[in-house]
Design an enzyme around this catalytic site. Sequence first.
Site, short mmCIF file in Angstrom:
data_model
loop_
_atom_site.label_atom_id
_atom_site.label_comp_id
_atom_site.label_asym_id
_atom_site.label_seq_id
_atom_site.Cartn_x
_atom_site.Cartn_y
_atom_site.Cartn_z
N SER A 298 0.82 -1.22 0.00
CA SER A 298 0.00 0.00 0.00
C SER A 298 0.85 1.26 0.00
CB SER A 298 -0.93 -0.01 1.22
OG SER A 298 -1.86 -1.05 1.12
N HIS B 163 -6.54 -10.07 3.33
CA HIS B 163 -5.45 -10.71 4.07
C HIS B 163 -5.97 -11.85 4.95
CE1 HIS B 163 -2.07 -8.29 2.91
NE2 HIS B 163 -2.68 -7.16 3.22
N ASP C 294 -5.27 0.63 -4.60
CA ASP C 294 -3.81 0.63 -4.68
C ASP C 294 -3.28 -0.71 -5.18
OD1 ASP C 294 -4.77 -0.60 -2.41
OD2 ASP C 294 -3.43 0.40 -1.01
#
Length: 605
Positions: A332, A500, A538
């Site tokens: 990120s 994640h 991103d």
Amino acid sequence: MNKFFSTQLLLLLLISFGLSAQNQAAFQIHSHNDYLQTVPFWTAYGAGATSIEVDLILQDGILMAAHEVESIDSRRTIESLYLDPIKEGLKNDIIPSINFHLLVDLKTEAYSTLEVLEQSMLNYQDVLFSESNPGGLKLIISGNRPKPDDYKNYPDWMLFDYQSKELSKDLPWDKIGMVSLSFRQFSIWNGKGRMVEEQRAKLQNFIDLVHSFGKPVRFWGSPDSKSAWKAFYEMGEDYINTDHPNEAADYLSKLTKNVYHNTSKHEVYQPTFELDGANVPVRNVILMIGDGNGLAQISAALFSNGNQLNLTQLKNLGLVKTQAADDFTTDSAAGATAYATGEKTNNRALGVDSEGKALSNLPDILDEYGFASGIITTDQLTGATPASFYAHHPERDDADQISAYLSKSKLDMFIAGGGTKFSSESKNLQDAGFTMVESLGETSAERIGYFVANDALPKKLEGRGEYLVESTAFGLNFLAKKNTPFFLMVEAANIDSGGHENNSSMIVSEMLDFDQAIAEVIQFADQNPGTLVIITADHETGGVSIPQGDIATGTVELAYHSDDHTGIMVPIFAYGAHSGDFRGIYENTEVFHKIMKLVKRYHSK
């Protein structure tokens, strides 16, 4: 199999698969032809299988574990592959209790084979089920079986696999351990896509019929795939037949986490499109970043929200390549730095180039053109994405150093979590003209900061409420009242967290929350000509795909290739003034340059 080998192997299996036969899940697995596994019994036990199949052939008075005579190996008997390991596991407390049975598929004549089986089991009486050992091992006899009238002649630990569609109350149900039939009697489905509804209904009706007699059901010869396992689980098949117990257990154990059902659909705002794509002067630029938000994440939110999103109303879109300067897959920090500065940098770096040199960011640059600016995020303010728009530091985790940059930035507003990271910066922020507010209300301050939480904000499903949409509405109003052009960055940070964690509920709920903030921004653009809205990510997180779903019920199943970022291109959407300039496929750095090209065209220093 010696004691040391079997003990160590079982421990390795339990650690590897994270499952234990002690902890039964909502599903049950039948390890079909288990004796063909590289490690019979222990593989199934390690996967938590509750039904374990062994084919038996009686040869020279010995019960061989084999499907046909040609495959017989004298070392592979029911004793060596199953009964001895079970007895040993119980003795050494590796198997705390027996919560599985053996399905014994007889390939030779039933009566003579069972006679030898009964004699063999005399050496395992302490393991077997009985009135005095109700937690003992049961054997369910399949394949060649005695006549049902003879079931009663066999010991308590021996039950039978009934194989007929004809079920009635007068069957010897107390000696029937399960009902099994060939799947092909009901369907020709190959496990891809969905079963034909007529065939599915026949299968469901039979499952319900078996259950009406209080017995479990299994189908042999059934498709052996994720789609099939899921279908059989949802239909209530008690023992899901598989040659891949580890894979099936892993998939089914994650199914509840991978499936999200949206019970609160939101209505979408219909843009006017009056100035969408128009070559009119750009006055305001709003950059919205869904951290980790790829096409699958957007699609999942779309399908769970009745096949509509505010985001997917937009007509101008493209794809962004996200690679970092030093890595194919960006983090990120590098991804947001590319948007904020127009240069690629190394992973972990914030607002500096690949050599560590500070780069000017959009809030600082746009200040020279008379723009006010602000940041809103569901992350802590020292998080990689927001920090890329005010800090210049090579390591994203150095919160103390990162926080020191805030008072030096040209930002006029920030709303975020992570207040404790700035406790030592209170005076510097005050000297820089920031008024720290404790709520989103009317204020006459020129520069404001609002730390909504001392540390991390809750996730949407943990009670964050309408923070993002309310903060966005406030931020737009605050900046608009300055009567100057403005730049606003809005980040939805926890789509990334869901990726994640491979947590479908988090991904979809956070994306739906982001979509409601998108509605606020699009409506603002309609009411304020000259506003350019850019919505992107991103990077993508999780390698997410969508194998199944149901739009009518707002249900989606997500699957994951990774628990990390991926290098796949991410969508970019644009609305309002010059939104057509953002079509195409390009590097993430081009977003900055496209913005600056428009700023320079319509504004001067």
